[in-house]
Design an enzyme around this catalytic site. Structure first.
Site, PDB file in Angstrom:
ATOM      1  N   LEU B  51       0.964  -1.271  -0.060  1.00  0.00           N
ATOM      2  CA  LEU B  51      -0.038  -0.248  -0.005  1.00  0.00           C
ATOM      3  C   LEU B  51       0.904   1.156   0.157  1.00  0.00           C
ATOM      4  O   LEU B  51       0.299   2.397   0.050  1.00  0.00           O
ATOM      5  CB  LEU B  51      -0.843   0.005   1.111  1.00  0.00           C
ATOM      6  N   LYS B  52       2.182   1.090  -0.045  1.00  0.00           N
ATOM      7  CA  LYS B  52       3.057   2.248  -0.004  1.00  0.00           C
ATOM      8  C   LYS B  52       2.497   3.436   0.838  1.00  0.00           C
ATOM      9  O   LYS B  52       2.437   4.453   0.629  1.00  0.00           O
ATOM     10  CB  LYS B  52       3.357   2.750  -1.518  1.00  0.00           C
ATOM     11  N   ASP B  55       1.519   8.210   5.016  1.00  0.00           N
ATOM     12  CA  ASP B  55       0.487   9.405   5.454  1.00  0.00           C
ATOM     13  C   ASP B  55       0.708   9.655   7.056  1.00  0.00           C
ATOM     14  O   ASP B  55       1.473   9.183   7.696  1.00  0.00           O
ATOM     15  CB  ASP B  55      -1.085   8.747   5.256  1.00  0.00           C
ATOM     16  N   ILE B  56      -0.217  10.571   7.655  1.00  0.00           N
ATOM     17  CA  ILE B  56      -0.042  11.022   9.001  1.00  0.00           C
ATOM     18  C   ILE B  56      -0.508   9.622   9.926  1.00  0.00           C
ATOM     19  O   ILE B  56      -1.301   8.781   9.556  1.00  0.00           O
ATOM     20  CB  ILE B  56      -0.900  12.326   9.466  1.00  0.00           C
ATOM     21  N   ASN B  58      -3.012   9.190  12.161  1.00  0.00           N
ATOM     22  CA  ASN B  58      -4.338   8.790  12.203  1.00  0.00           C
ATOM     23  C   ASN B  58      -4.671   7.709  11.068  1.00  0.00           C
ATOM     24  O   ASN B  58      -5.292   6.784  11.294  1.00  0.00           O
ATOM     25  CB  ASN B  58      -5.194   9.696  12.660  1.00  0.00           C
ATOM     26  N   GLY B 164      11.866  -8.595 -14.237  1.00  0.00           N
ATOM     27  CA  GLY B 164      11.039  -8.823 -15.505  1.00  0.00           C
ATOM     28  C   GLY B 164      10.630  -7.464 -16.180  1.00  0.00           C
ATOM     29  O   GLY B 164      11.472  -6.941 -16.967  1.00  0.00           O
ATOM     30  N   ALA B 165       9.492  -7.197 -16.084  1.00  0.00           N
ATOM     31  CA  ALA B 165       8.740  -6.105 -16.778  1.00  0.00           C
ATOM     32  C   ALA B 165       9.746  -4.926 -16.786  1.00  0.00           C
ATOM     33  O   ALA B 165       9.815  -4.066 -17.624  1.00  0.00           O
ATOM     34  CB  ALA B 165       7.542  -5.772 -16.586  1.00  0.00           C
ATOM     35  N   GLY B 168      15.054  -5.928 -14.171  1.00  0.00           N
ATOM     36  CA  GLY B 168      15.647  -6.864 -13.432  1.00  0.00           C
ATOM     37  C   GLY B 168      15.838  -8.102 -13.778  1.00  0.00           C
ATOM     38  O   GLY B 168      15.038  -8.654 -14.345  1.00  0.00           O
TER      39      GLY B 168
END
Lengths: 210, 210
Positions: B51-52, B55-56, B58, B164-165, B168
């Protein structure tokens, strides 16, 4: 009341006091994409997908497409991940939908001083260079809003989170050069969100008159 | 065939050749949270929520909770947003579920050289300081995998996307000190994902034997 109905009711009552609604992943995941899309179509408020996109081109492109297809008007992303084969995917995809891209120049929390503040000016330059429609700067630190406005010039919309629960005072960021102040919990966790939104709006207007 | 059935079938056939599956927002939003949860429970593969998170506190806390409740084993986040009132929320929340946090030290695309590479060593130090279970470094740049391994020490799992795509070559990152190589499109867009996964696994093993 079902969660969807609660959210729709809150947004409906608040809508006359706000310029736009910013929806983040927790709400998007709680509603699911289908109900989020329904919400946006039923309420007709300008909607910003606060997805803090920070991924490679292929992934950022898909996230942008999904946000646009759900009915969002703009997407928030992190220029920190860079353009080439990164946000390039999001920016080009969202533009095909005539949607907006809003880039984070700085954030509202203490931790943002660690890695983001030292490059905030370069992040602002990134936003300008890649035609961002808007930028994010911290309402919790009005001096940095002033700097961001200077770096961005007058044409990029400057949106500033951190009002209320995070400590920012209504009006301070707009006085420092922001176009909009972003309020989250101080409205949606209020016992009367519409009254809270109106009160904050009035506080902002009062600050601007003095 | 319905999309969910396609995804489940692909994952089921591929599962014997992989250590874990990484699911990003585009797939999560395409399936929706309920079917994503069902997928994780039906397939019993170790699952990483890519989900990378950036954010803060909360918001990052809620994202972590939702990922854990869906059945993910770990969450990927961006330390560049900093700890205090930032990733602090995610890290403490995920730990209450005994889930893992995987932090991005560097990414696989060209744009990551712009803002991330200059602070990659500090991002690795952040990962160590805050007890990350894993870290991300670019399989597309094996020299930087080697550096990341040196900075992180031997105990943090090092996961490397970009096989791959993105260019690497299978085996290069593990030879440079990674624990796992992450392969996306070269498997899931293949006409026979299981065969492609097995072939890539064999290529990695071959590299390690030479």
């Amino acid at each position: 009341m079902e969660f969807y109905d609660q959210v729709r009711s809150t947004l409906k009552h608040v809508s006359k006091h706000i310029a736009a609604v910013k929806i983040n992943y927790p709400l998007l995941l709680s509603l699911g994409p289908d109900l989020t899309s329904q919400l946006l179509h039923e309420t007709e408020v300008v909607a910003i997908a606060d997805l803090k996109v920070a991924d490679i081109d292929n992934t950022s492109k898909w996230i942008g497409r999904q946000a646009m297809e759900m009915g969002f008007d703009a997407v928030i992303a992190h220029p920190f991940v860079g353009y080439e084969k990164g946000l390039s995917g999001l920016i080009s995809e969202v533009s095909t939908f005539e949607g907006g891209v809003i880039l984070v120049v700085n954030m509202s929390h203490d931790g943002s001083k660690q890695f983001i503040t030292p490059v905030a000016q370069e992040l602002a330059a990134f936003a300008e260079a890649h035609g961002a429609d808007g930028a994010i700067a911290p309402a919790t630190r009005p001096d940095e809003v002033k700097q961001a406005r200077k770096w961005l010039g007058p044409d990029v919309l400057l949106l500033t989170p951190g009002i209320g629960a995070q400590g920012g005072k209504p009006g301070d960021a707009i006085s420092a050069g922001a176009d909009y102040e972003i309020v989250g919990r101080a409205i949606y966790q209020s016992s009367n969100p519409a009254d809270s939104a109106e009160e904050i709006k009035n506080q902002i207007n009062k600050t601007l008159q003095t």
